[in-house]
Scaffold this motif. Structure first.
Motif, PDB file in Angstrom:
ATOM      1  N   UNK A 169     -31.913  -0.053  54.711  1.00 21.88           N
ATOM      2  CA  UNK A 169     -33.211   0.610  54.653  1.00 21.88           C
ATOM      3  C   UNK A 169     -33.751   0.602  53.232  1.00 21.88           C
ATOM      4  N   UNK A 170     -35.061   0.725  53.142  1.00 20.58           N
ATOM      5  CA  UNK A 170     -35.707   0.778  51.835  1.00 20.58           C
ATOM      6  C   UNK A 170     -35.366   2.078  51.146  1.00 20.58           C
ATOM      7  N   UNK A 171     -34.961   1.997  49.911  1.00 17.48           N
ATOM      8  CA  UNK A 171     -34.710   3.170  49.108  1.00 17.48           C
ATOM      9  C   UNK A 171     -35.735   3.198  48.001  1.00 17.48           C
ATOM     10  N   UNK A 172     -36.038   4.391  47.488  1.00 20.82           N
ATOM     11  CA  UNK A 172     -36.985   4.470  46.373  1.00 20.82           C
ATOM     12  C   UNK A 172     -36.417   5.335  45.284  1.00 20.82           C
ATOM     13  N   UNK A 173     -36.619   4.904  44.049  1.00 21.30           N
ATOM     14  CA  UNK A 173     -36.364   5.726  42.891  1.00 21.30           C
ATOM     15  C   UNK A 173     -37.724   5.975  42.259  1.00 21.30           C
ATOM     16  N   UNK A 174     -37.733   6.730  41.189  1.00 21.73           N
ATOM     17  CA  UNK A 174     -39.028   7.079  40.606  1.00 21.73           C
ATOM     18  C   UNK A 174     -38.958   6.993  39.097  1.00 21.73           C
ATOM     19  N   UNK A 181     -44.199   5.783  39.075  1.00 20.94           N
ATOM     20  CA  UNK A 181     -44.007   4.544  39.820  1.00 20.94           C
ATOM     21  C   UNK A 181     -42.795   4.677  40.727  1.00 20.94           C
ATOM     22  N   UNK A 182     -42.933   4.255  41.979  1.00 24.82           N
ATOM     23  CA  UNK A 182     -41.798   4.203  42.893  1.00 24.82           C
ATOM     24  C   UNK A 182     -41.063   2.894  42.682  1.00 24.82           C
ATOM     25  N   UNK A 183     -39.750   2.974  42.612  1.00 26.81           N
ATOM     26  CA  UNK A 183     -38.940   1.783  42.429  1.00 26.81           C
ATOM     27  C   UNK A 183     -38.305   1.419  43.753  1.00 26.81           C
ATOM     28  N   UNK A 184     -38.627   0.251  44.275  1.00 19.76           N
ATOM     29  CA  UNK A 184     -38.041  -0.178  45.532  1.00 19.76           C
ATOM     30  C   UNK A 184     -36.652  -0.716  45.277  1.00 19.76           C
ATOM     31  N   UNK A 185     -35.687  -0.256  46.070  1.00 18.90           N
ATOM     32  CA  UNK A 185     -34.319  -0.734  45.919  1.00 18.90           C
ATOM     33  C   UNK A 185     -33.788  -1.253  47.225  1.00 18.90           C
ATOM     34  N   UNK A 186     -32.712  -2.002  47.182  1.00 15.85           N
ATOM     35  CA  UNK A 186     -32.077  -2.541  48.376  1.00 15.85           C
ATOM     36  C   UNK A 186     -30.659  -2.027  48.421  1.00 15.85           C
ATOM     37  N   UNK A 187     -30.248  -1.455  49.542  1.00 15.86           N
ATOM     38  CA  UNK A 187     -28.925  -0.874  49.664  1.00 15.86           C
ATOM     39  C   UNK A 187     -27.889  -1.947  49.980  1.00 15.86           C
ATOM     40  N   UNK A 235     -29.867 -10.878  61.420  1.00 19.14           N
ATOM     41  CA  UNK A 235     -30.791 -11.229  62.496  1.00 19.14           C
ATOM     42  C   UNK A 235     -32.156 -11.533  61.891  1.00 19.14           C
ATOM     43  N   UNK A 236     -33.011 -12.165  62.702  1.00 21.63           N
ATOM     44  CA  UNK A 236     -34.318 -12.579  62.193  1.00 21.63           C
ATOM     45  C   UNK A 236     -35.109 -11.398  61.632  1.00 21.63           C
ATOM     46  N   UNK A 237     -35.149 -10.270  62.365  1.00 26.11           N
ATOM     47  CA  UNK A 237     -35.924  -9.128  61.892  1.00 26.11           C
ATOM     48  C   UNK A 237     -35.287  -8.510  60.649  1.00 26.11           C
ATOM     49  N   UNK A 238     -33.943  -8.530  60.589  1.00 32.43           N
ATOM     50  CA  UNK A 238     -33.270  -8.005  59.408  1.00 32.43           C
ATOM     51  C   UNK A 238     -33.535  -8.890  58.194  1.00 32.43           C
ATOM     52  N   UNK A 239     -33.573 -10.195  58.405  1.00 28.59           N
ATOM     53  CA  UNK A 239     -33.836 -11.121  57.307  1.00 28.59           C
ATOM     54  C   UNK A 239     -35.250 -10.952  56.771  1.00 28.59           C
ATOM     55  N   UNK A 240     -36.213 -10.753  57.683  1.00 27.94           N
ATOM     56  CA  UNK A 240     -37.594 -10.536  57.253  1.00 27.94           C
ATOM     57  C   UNK A 240     -37.716  -9.240  56.463  1.00 27.94           C
ATOM     58  N   UNK A 241     -37.025  -8.203  56.933  1.00 32.67           N
ATOM     59  CA  UNK A 241     -37.060  -6.929  56.217  1.00 32.67           C
ATOM     60  C   UNK A 241     -36.409  -7.076  54.837  1.00 32.67           C
ATOM     61  N   UNK A 266     -49.056  -8.215  58.135  1.00 34.83           N
ATOM     62  CA  UNK A 266     -49.195  -7.033  58.997  1.00 34.83           C
ATOM     63  C   UNK A 266     -47.864  -6.415  59.394  1.00 34.83           C
ATOM     64  N   UNK A 267     -46.771  -7.178  59.226  1.00 33.93           N
ATOM     65  CA  UNK A 267     -45.450  -6.641  59.580  1.00 33.93           C
ATOM     66  C   UNK A 267     -44.947  -5.642  58.541  1.00 33.93           C
ATOM     67  N   UNK A 268     -45.557  -5.621  57.367  1.00 30.57           N
ATOM     68  CA  UNK A 268     -45.157  -4.676  56.320  1.00 30.57           C
ATOM     69  C   UNK A 268     -45.802  -3.334  56.630  1.00 30.57           C
ATOM     70  N   UNK A 269     -44.980  -2.348  56.929  1.00 31.67           N
ATOM     71  CA  UNK A 269     -45.478  -1.051  57.344  1.00 31.67           C
ATOM     72  C   UNK A 269     -44.718   0.047  56.608  1.00 31.67           C
ATOM     73  N   UNK A 270     -45.142   1.277  56.853  1.00 30.90           N
ATOM     74  CA  UNK A 270     -44.404   2.430  56.359  1.00 30.90           C
ATOM     75  C   UNK A 270     -44.336   2.514  54.840  1.00 30.90           C
TER      76      UNK A 270
END
Length: 236
Positions: free
Chosen positions: A1-6, A26-32, A46-52, A85-89
């Motif tokens: 899931x997307x994590x954020x730092x600040x 600024x929010x810092x996007x991180x990858x777990x 999986x395809x959806x996981x790879x896109x995310x 359009x797949x980028x949400x939230x």
């Protein structure tokens, strides 16, 4: 899931501008995941996981571009995300803020204000509500295979004032705060104050911006009083 730092950063107008530096967050996007991901792991996604995963990488690229003062690169990468359009939230909201920050440094403040339009925040809230509603219906129709877990989140009001100041700013409040910063840089102080009025308990960045606006509008006594209330005056 997307994590954020600040991080707290300073939007500094170009030389010759009448505007003053303004503190922004600024929010810092991180990858777990690990910093180096083996090809075998990527092949197992999986395809959806790879896109995310790719979207998270793009957010990190935009953040790094901002840190390297590559405003065009940050703007281009963030807008590529927004055109998907797949980028949400959370990811979409962060991409809007990255676009806005790049635009401020490019002296395109009016565009930055549009990037932080309240309509985008309303769209985010609607998406979150729809997703939460869908999850609630799924829980009602799908039997749980394990007992419910107790929440680790403290009840509202249980956090002390001292510890609250160390908590990261929630993403939606950060969005509104950055809009207040953009209005301030543009010189629309009434609109900036209106944004600040919507925020509560967001920590020192909002206090400093409030003091900055009071000083710019000549209300020095109120600025001093605000600093005294937060015990930021010498000797306190």
């Amino acid at each position: 899931d997307l994590q954020t730092r600040h991080e707290t950063v300073v939007a500094t107008p170009a030389a010759g501008s009448d505007n003053e530096p303004v503190v922004t967050t600024r929010a810092t996007a991180g990858i777990s995941t690990a910093s180096s991901v083996p090809d075998t792991l990527v092949s197992l996604l999986k395809d959806d996981e790879l896109l995310r995963f790719k979207r998270h990488v793009q957010l990190c690229m935009a953040f790094c571009a901002l840190g390297m003062e590559d405003w065009i690169g940050a703007l281009t990468t963030a807008r590529e995300l927004l055109n998907n359009p797949a980028v949400r939230g959370d990811a979409r909201l962060i991409a809007h803020m990255y676009c806005a920050e790049a635009l401020v440094y490019l002296q395109r403040v009016a565009e930055a204000v549009q990037e932080l339009s309240p309509a985008k925040l309303a769209e985010f809230a609607a998406q979150q509500a729809a997703e939460n509603d869908g999850e609630s219906k799924a829980k009602l129709t799908t039997p749980s295979s394990s007992p419910p877990m107790a929440s680790s989140t403290a009840p509202a009001g249980a956090t002390s004032a001292a510890s609250a100041g160390r908590q990261p700013m929630p993403l939606t409040k950060m969005f509104v705060f950055n809009l207040a910063c953009a209005h301030s840089i543009k010189g629309d102080f009434d609109l900036a104050l209106h944004c600040l009025e919507q925020l509560q308990d967001v920590g020192m960045p909002a206090v400093l911006l409030d003091v900055y606006i009071k000083l710019k509008t000549g209300d020095v006594p109120s600025a001093v009083e605000a600093l005294r209330n937060k015990r930021m005056m010498p000797g306190q």
